[in-house]
Design an enzyme around this catalytic site. Sequence first.
Site, short mmCIF file in Angstrom:
data_model
loop_
_atom_site.label_atom_id
_atom_site.label_comp_id
_atom_site.label_asym_id
_atom_site.label_seq_id
_atom_site.Cartn_x
_atom_site.Cartn_y
_atom_site.Cartn_z
N LYS A 55 0.87 -1.18 0.00
CA LYS A 55 0.00 0.00 0.00
C LYS A 55 0.91 1.23 0.00
O LYS A 55 1.97 1.23 0.62
CB LYS A 55 -0.86 -0.01 1.27
CG LYS A 55 -1.64 1.27 1.55
CD LYS A 55 -2.80 1.41 0.59
CE LYS A 55 -3.66 2.63 0.93
NZ LYS A 55 -4.55 2.35 2.09
N LEU A 56 0.49 2.26 -0.70
CA LEU A 56 1.22 3.52 -0.67
C LEU A 56 0.31 4.65 -1.09
O LEU A 56 -0.75 4.43 -1.68
CB LEU A 56 2.47 3.47 -1.54
CG LEU A 56 2.37 3.66 -3.06
CD1 LEU A 56 3.75 3.61 -3.70
CD2 LEU A 56 1.45 2.66 -3.74
N SER A 57 0.70 5.86 -0.75
CA SER A 57 -0.02 7.04 -1.20
C SER A 57 0.29 7.26 -2.68
O SER A 57 1.37 6.90 -3.16
CB SER A 57 0.40 8.27 -0.40
OG SER A 57 0.17 8.07 0.98
N HIS A 149 -7.98 9.52 7.71
CA HIS A 149 -8.45 8.26 8.31
C HIS A 149 -9.52 8.52 9.37
O HIS A 149 -10.37 9.38 9.21
CB HIS A 149 -7.26 7.48 8.89
CG HIS A 149 -6.26 7.05 7.87
ND1 HIS A 149 -6.59 6.72 6.58
CD2 HIS A 149 -4.91 6.89 7.95
CE1 HIS A 149 -5.50 6.38 5.91
NE2 HIS A 149 -4.48 6.47 6.72
#
Length: 268
Positions: A55-57, A149
Site C-alpha cells: 500500500k502507498l499514497s 483516516h
Amino acid sequence: MKLKLGFSPCPNDTFIFDALVNGKIDTGGLEFEVVLEDVETLNRWALEGKLDVTKLSFPAYFKTQDQYALLNAGSALGKGVGPLLVSRQQPFPEAAIDEAAIILPGVNTTAHLLFSFAYPGARNKSFGVFHEIEDAVVNGMADLGVIIHENRFTYQDKGLMKVKDLGEYWEETMSVPIPLGGIVIKRSLGTVLYDQVDALIRESLRYSFDHYPLVSEYVKDHAQAMSEEVMRKHIDLYVNDYSLDLGPEGKKAVATLSGVYDRVHTGV
C-alpha cells in the site's frame, strides 16, 4: 513463492487483506510475509523498493512508477473521503493560512499533495504520524493540521474545527473522485504474478464484503482501540467499488492527480 506485503493497520486495509493473509481464501500457492506500518513508512519503503507488494499514497506511486505497477484492486478512492484541514480557532482567516504553522501526515502522502493543491503558497509545514496530528493542534504545536483516516470522525470531540475539506475542494475543482492510496507490485515480478495478486486481493475483499457488517477479529486487533462504530464508518468511507476495481473513472482520477503532482513539483 513468498511475497513481502505491506499495508497499514487501519480498518480499510485490514478489511481488504484479512481473507488473503489469514487463510480464508485459496492463494494458489502464494505466501505472504506481512508487515503493517503507517502509510508514510510504507511510502518511504516504496522509494527504497523494500517490499514486493505494498500500500502507498499516490504521490509515492508517482515517484516509483519505474519500479512498481499499480494494481486494479485494493485502492482507496471515492467522493467525500478527503483529508480535512482543522484548527483550534474558528473561523481561521483564509489570508493567514500561507503563513500559519501547519502539520501534515507525511511528505509523500496524498493529504500533503491535496493541501498543496489548495494552498500552493503555504511554506511553514511540518510532518508527523497521522494519529498524532490532532493532539499537535490541540496542544498548540501547530496552528493548523491536516487529518486523515478515522480522525475525520474524532476531531470535533477534541475541540477542533474544520477550516476546509480538501477532498471536497478537489472534487469541485477537478470533477473526479479523490485518489488517496493504491496497492502496487514490483514490475520485476512479471505480468503473471501481477494478475494473480490482483485477483487475490479482489477475492479477499469480496470475502469481507460478503461477511459485512461483521468486523473480523483481525480488523479489531489492529484498529488502535477505536470503537466498532468508528471502524465501520472508516470502512464505509474508504472501501467501495473502486477498491474492487479502479475502472475507467478511477484511472482517470489517478491520471488527473498525477498531472497535479507534476505541476506542484515543477511549479508549472
